[in-house]
Design a protein around this motif. Structure first.
Motif, PDB file in Angstrom:
ATOM      1  N   ARG A 123       0.838  -0.895   0.022  1.00 61.07           N
ATOM      2  CA  ARG A 123       0.371  -0.305   0.013  1.00 61.07           C
ATOM      3  C   ARG A 123       0.793   1.685  -0.066  1.00 61.07           C
ATOM      4  N   TYR A 124       0.700   1.918  -0.623  1.00 62.80           N
ATOM      5  CA  TYR A 124       1.615   3.417  -0.771  1.00 62.80           C
ATOM      6  C   TYR A 124      -0.090   4.732   0.053  1.00 62.80           C
ATOM      7  N   LEU A 125       0.547   5.371   0.092  1.00 53.70           N
ATOM      8  CA  LEU A 125      -0.036   6.970   0.264  1.00 53.70           C
ATOM      9  C   LEU A 125      -0.359   7.803  -1.086  1.00 53.70           C
ATOM     10  N   MET A 126      -0.128   8.363  -1.457  1.00 52.49           N
ATOM     11  CA  MET A 126       0.312   9.380  -3.010  1.00 52.49           C
ATOM     12  C   MET A 126      -0.845  10.752  -2.880  1.00 52.49           C
ATOM     13  N   SER A 165       4.461  15.597  -6.156  1.00 51.08           N
ATOM     14  CA  SER A 165       3.609  14.256  -5.231  1.00 51.08           C
ATOM     15  C   SER A 165       4.238  13.128  -4.661  1.00 51.08           C
ATOM     16  N   ILE A 166       4.156  13.260  -3.652  1.00 50.56           N
ATOM     17  CA  ILE A 166       4.803  12.544  -2.705  1.00 50.56           C
ATOM     18  C   ILE A 166       4.166  11.692  -2.308  1.00 50.56           C
ATOM     19  N   ILE A 167       5.344  10.453  -3.019  1.00 47.95           N
ATOM     20  CA  ILE A 167       4.667   8.625  -2.292  1.00 47.95           C
ATOM     21  C   ILE A 167       5.246   8.217  -1.387  1.00 47.95           C
ATOM     22  N   GLN A 168       4.486   7.878  -0.068  1.00 44.78           N
ATOM     23  CA  GLN A 168       5.091   7.053   0.543  1.00 44.78           C
ATOM     24  C   GLN A 168       4.520   5.387   1.157  1.00 44.78           C
ATOM     25  N   GLN A 169       4.824   4.925   1.521  1.00 43.24           N
ATOM     26  CA  GLN A 169       4.669   3.252   1.624  1.00 43.24           C
ATOM     27  C   GLN A 169       3.823   2.915   2.757  1.00 43.24           C
ATOM     28  N   VAL A 170       2.943   2.743   3.086  1.00 43.70           N
ATOM     29  CA  VAL A 170       2.314   2.634   4.432  1.00 43.70           C
ATOM     30  C   VAL A 170       2.533   0.689   4.766  1.00 43.70           C
ATOM     31  N   PHE A 171       2.985   1.164   5.593  1.00 42.92           N
ATOM     32  CA  PHE A 171       3.536  -0.392   7.006  1.00 42.92           C
ATOM     33  C   PHE A 171       2.258  -0.245   7.447  1.00 42.92           C
ATOM     34  N   GLY A 172       2.162  -1.841   8.380  1.00 42.49           N
ATOM     35  CA  GLY A 172       0.925  -2.042   8.924  1.00 42.49           C
ATOM     36  C   GLY A 172      -0.327  -3.014   8.529  1.00 42.49           C
ATOM     37  N   PRO A 173      -0.503  -3.055   8.982  1.00 43.08           N
ATOM     38  CA  PRO A 173      -2.715  -4.311   8.839  1.00 43.08           C
ATOM     39  C   PRO A 173      -3.395  -2.770   7.972  1.00 43.08           C
TER      40      PRO A 173
END
Length: 106
Positions: free
Chosen positions: A2-5, A98-106
């Protein structure tokens, strides 16, 4: 994966942009990639802490172009796929960041 864009503020959207974004969102939704999307109130507020003291600052903030204006949470197979979605998005909306960060966790 999952990524938050996130996209930073830009110009006011017009009818053509709304139509193109609508198609892009429909395509990502149909593919099962788009989990959620939304625009953000540019006013917002900031909460900071320093030496145990909490400070709340109301927006809008001085640099509107630095404010995150919208977001999408996507689920993709790879970092490269997330980057390709971001490239397509930037092609639709034009100049900006744009900034993209991977989302960790459930």
């Amino acid at each position: 994966m999952r990524y938050l864009m996130m996209t930073k503020g830009g110009s006011q959207p017009d009818e053509k942009l709304y139509a193109e974004m609508g198609k892009f969102i429909e395509e990502m939704t149909a593919a099962g990639v788009l989990l959620v999307t939304g625009g953000l109130d540019p006013a917002g507020f900031r909460v900071t802490s320093s030496d145990g003291e909490i400070t709340v600052t109301d927006g809008p903030f001085t640099e509107a172009k630095e404010v995150v204006a919208g977001f999408a949470l996507v689920e993709v197979r790879s970092k490269e796929e997330a980057i390709e979605l971001a490239r397509r998005f930037r092609h639709i909306v034009g100049d900006g960041e744009s900034i993209i960060q991977q989302v960790f966790g459930p």
